[in-house]
Design a protein around this motif. Structure first.
Motif, PDB file in Angstrom:
ATOM      1  N   ARG A 220       0.828  -1.212   0.000  1.00 26.47           N
ATOM      2  CA  ARG A 220       0.000   0.000   0.000  1.00 26.47           C
ATOM      3  C   ARG A 220       0.860   1.259   0.000  1.00 26.47           C
ATOM      4  O   ARG A 220       0.506   2.267  -0.613  1.00 26.47           O
ATOM      5  N   THR A 221       1.993   1.193   0.664  1.00 27.76           N
ATOM      6  CA  THR A 221       2.931   2.315   0.634  1.00 27.76           C
ATOM      7  C   THR A 221       3.447   2.518  -0.785  1.00 27.76           C
ATOM      8  O   THR A 221       3.504   3.647  -1.283  1.00 27.76           O
ATOM      9  N   ALA A 222       3.810   1.422  -1.446  1.00 32.66           N
ATOM     10  CA  ALA A 222       4.295   1.511  -2.828  1.00 32.66           C
ATOM     11  C   ALA A 222       3.215   2.068  -3.751  1.00 32.66           C
ATOM     12  O   ALA A 222       3.506   2.855  -4.662  1.00 32.66           O
ATOM     13  N   LEU A 223       1.970   1.692  -3.528  1.00 31.20           N
ATOM     14  CA  LEU A 223       0.864   2.201  -4.332  1.00 31.20           C
ATOM     15  C   LEU A 223       0.753   3.722  -4.184  1.00 31.20           C
ATOM     16  O   LEU A 223       0.630   4.448  -5.175  1.00 31.20           O
ATOM     17  N   TYR A 224       0.817   4.219  -2.958  1.00 32.69           N
ATOM     18  CA  TYR A 224       0.754   5.661  -2.729  1.00 32.69           C
ATOM     19  C   TYR A 224       1.955   6.365  -3.359  1.00 32.69           C
ATOM     20  O   TYR A 224       1.810   7.396  -4.028  1.00 32.69           O
ATOM     21  N   LEU A 225       3.154   5.829  -3.160  1.00 31.58           N
ATOM     22  CA  LEU A 225       4.351   6.468  -3.708  1.00 31.58           C
ATOM     23  C   LEU A 225       4.302   6.514  -5.237  1.00 31.58           C
ATOM     24  O   LEU A 225       4.691   7.516  -5.852  1.00 31.58           O
ATOM     25  N   SER A 226       3.802   5.450  -5.860  1.00 27.94           N
ATOM     26  CA  SER A 226       3.675   5.430  -7.321  1.00 27.94           C
ATOM     27  C   SER A 226       2.651   6.454  -7.793  1.00 27.94           C
ATOM     28  O   SER A 226       2.874   7.159  -8.778  1.00 27.94           O
ATOM     29  N   TYR A 227       1.530   6.539  -7.098  1.00 28.13           N
ATOM     30  CA  TYR A 227       0.493   7.512  -7.431  1.00 28.13           C
ATOM     31  C   TYR A 227       1.076   8.926  -7.344  1.00 28.13           C
ATOM     32  O   TYR A 227       0.900   9.743  -8.238  1.00 28.13           O
TER      33      TYR A 227
ATOM     34  N   THR B 116      -1.107  18.016  -0.263  1.00 26.50           N
ATOM     35  CA  THR B 116      -2.188  18.857   0.262  1.00 26.50           C
ATOM     36  C   THR B 116      -3.396  17.972   0.559  1.00 26.50           C
ATOM     37  O   THR B 116      -3.452  16.808   0.144  1.00 26.50           O
ATOM     38  N   MET B 117      -4.365  18.539   1.240  1.00 24.66           N
ATOM     39  CA  MET B 117      -5.598  17.783   1.513  1.00 24.66           C
ATOM     40  C   MET B 117      -6.300  17.415   0.210  1.00 24.66           C
ATOM     41  O   MET B 117      -6.831  16.321   0.083  1.00 24.66           O
ATOM     42  N   ASN B 118      -6.292  18.330  -0.765  1.00 29.81           N
ATOM     43  CA  ASN B 118      -6.913  18.030  -2.054  1.00 29.81           C
ATOM     44  C   ASN B 118      -6.192  16.892  -2.769  1.00 29.81           C
ATOM     45  O   ASN B 118      -6.826  16.055  -3.408  1.00 29.81           O
ATOM     46  N   GLN B 119      -4.872  16.863  -2.677  1.00 26.84           N
ATOM     47  CA  GLN B 119      -4.112  15.783  -3.306  1.00 26.84           C
ATOM     48  C   GLN B 119      -4.398  14.447  -2.627  1.00 26.84           C
ATOM     49  O   GLN B 119      -4.533  13.429  -3.302  1.00 26.84           O
TER      50      GLN B 119
ATOM     51  N   ALA C 143       4.226   9.944  -7.415  1.00 32.88           N
ATOM     52  CA  ALA C 143       5.272  10.193  -8.411  1.00 32.88           C
ATOM     53  C   ALA C 143       4.677  10.439  -9.793  1.00 32.88           C
ATOM     54  O   ALA C 143       5.122  11.330 -10.522  1.00 32.88           O
ATOM     55  N   ALA C 144       3.660   9.680 -10.162  1.00 32.45           N
ATOM     56  CA  ALA C 144       3.042   9.819 -11.481  1.00 32.45           C
ATOM     57  C   ALA C 144       2.371  11.177 -11.649  1.00 32.45           C
ATOM     58  O   ALA C 144       2.210  11.661 -12.772  1.00 32.45           O
ATOM     59  N   ARG C 145       1.985  11.800 -10.560  1.00 34.38           N
ATOM     60  CA  ARG C 145       1.263  13.074 -10.624  1.00 34.38           C
ATOM     61  C   ARG C 145       2.099  14.261 -10.152  1.00 34.38           C
ATOM     62  O   ARG C 145       1.594  15.373 -10.040  1.00 34.38           O
ATOM     63  N   GLY C 146       3.365  14.009  -9.855  1.00 38.38           N
ATOM     64  CA  GLY C 146       4.239  15.092  -9.408  1.00 38.38           C
ATOM     65  C   GLY C 146       3.892  15.635  -8.028  1.00 38.38           C
ATOM     66  O   GLY C 146       4.177  16.783  -7.718  1.00 38.38           O
ATOM     67  N   ILE C 147       3.301  14.789  -7.204  1.00 36.41           N
ATOM     68  CA  ILE C 147       2.922  15.191  -5.847  1.00 36.41           C
ATOM     69  C   ILE C 147       4.079  14.861  -4.908  1.00 36.41           C
ATOM     70  O   ILE C 147       4.577  13.730  -4.913  1.00 36.41           O
ATOM     71  N   PRO C 148       4.516  15.820  -4.098  1.00 38.87           N
ATOM     72  CA  PRO C 148       5.550  15.482  -3.118  1.00 38.87           C
ATOM     73  C   PRO C 148       4.948  14.531  -2.072  1.00 38.87           C
ATOM     74  O   PRO C 148       4.078  14.929  -1.301  1.00 38.87           O
TER      75      PRO C 148
ATOM     76  N   LEU D  17      -7.545   9.243  -2.591  1.00 41.25           N
ATOM     77  CA  LEU D  17      -8.640   8.417  -2.073  1.00 41.25           C
ATOM     78  C   LEU D  17      -9.685   8.149  -3.153  1.00 41.25           C
ATOM     79  O   LEU D  17     -10.173   7.020  -3.283  1.00 41.25           O
ATOM     80  N   HIS D  18     -10.017   9.153  -3.943  1.00 38.06           N
ATOM     81  CA  HIS D  18     -10.968   8.947  -5.043  1.00 38.06           C
ATOM     82  C   HIS D  18     -10.392   7.973  -6.071  1.00 38.06           C
ATOM     83  O   HIS D  18     -11.107   7.123  -6.596  1.00 38.06           O
ATOM     84  N   TRP D  19      -9.110   8.110  -6.355  1.00 38.06           N
ATOM     85  CA  TRP D  19      -8.453   7.210  -7.305  1.00 38.06           C
ATOM     86  C   TRP D  19      -8.521   5.764  -6.796  1.00 38.06           C
ATOM     87  O   TRP D  19      -8.771   4.845  -7.581  1.00 38.06           O
ATOM     88  N   LEU D  20      -8.316   5.569  -5.493  1.00 38.73           N
ATOM     89  CA  LEU D  20      -8.395   4.215  -4.929  1.00 38.73           C
ATOM     90  C   LEU D  20      -9.766   3.589  -5.163  1.00 38.73           C
ATOM     91  O   LEU D  20      -9.884   2.386  -5.403  1.00 38.73           O
ATOM     92  N   VAL D  21     -10.804   4.408  -5.099  1.00 39.81           N
ATOM     93  CA  VAL D  21     -12.163   3.905  -5.285  1.00 39.81           C
ATOM     94  C   VAL D  21     -12.488   3.722  -6.763  1.00 39.81           C
ATOM     95  O   VAL D  21     -13.094   2.731  -7.163  1.00 39.81           O
TER      96      VAL D  21
END
Length: 85
Positions: free
Chosen positions: A41-48, A60-63, A50-55, A68-72
């Motif tokens: 699950r950590t790898a899933l978040y880190l990949s998400y 942010t809360m929006n990110q 990185a793919a979107r340029g999110i630190p 969370l929306h992407w997971l669903v």
């Protein structure tokens, strides 16, 4: 002994912080199944991120809400031998 690591998909090298997190689970004596699930699950978040340029360290809360929306909304491939319904 089973050990799980997190690999950076851009460079195919160990993700230092992700792998350190997995090692910390191991040092705490958690089961290998817990380590596998948390590390995956950590790898899933880190990949998400990185793919979107999110630190990943300071989203942010929006990110986070987007994650969370992407997971669903985006189903993961089925695991195991069962045929998808």
């Amino acid at each position: 002994m089973v050990a799980w690591v997190v690999v950076d998909t851009a460079t195919y090298t160990l993700h230092p912080e992700g792998t350190t997190f997995a090692a910390s689970l191991r040092r705490r004596g958690l089961s290998s199944n817990t380590e596998r699930n948390y590390t995956g699950r950590t790898a899933l978040y880190l990949s998400y991120a990185a793919a979107r340029g999110i630190p990943w360290q300071s989203p942010t809360m929006n990110q986070l809400g987007g994650f969370l929306h992407w997971l669903v909304d985006v189903p993961l491939p089925t695991r195991g031998r069962r045929e998808p319904v």
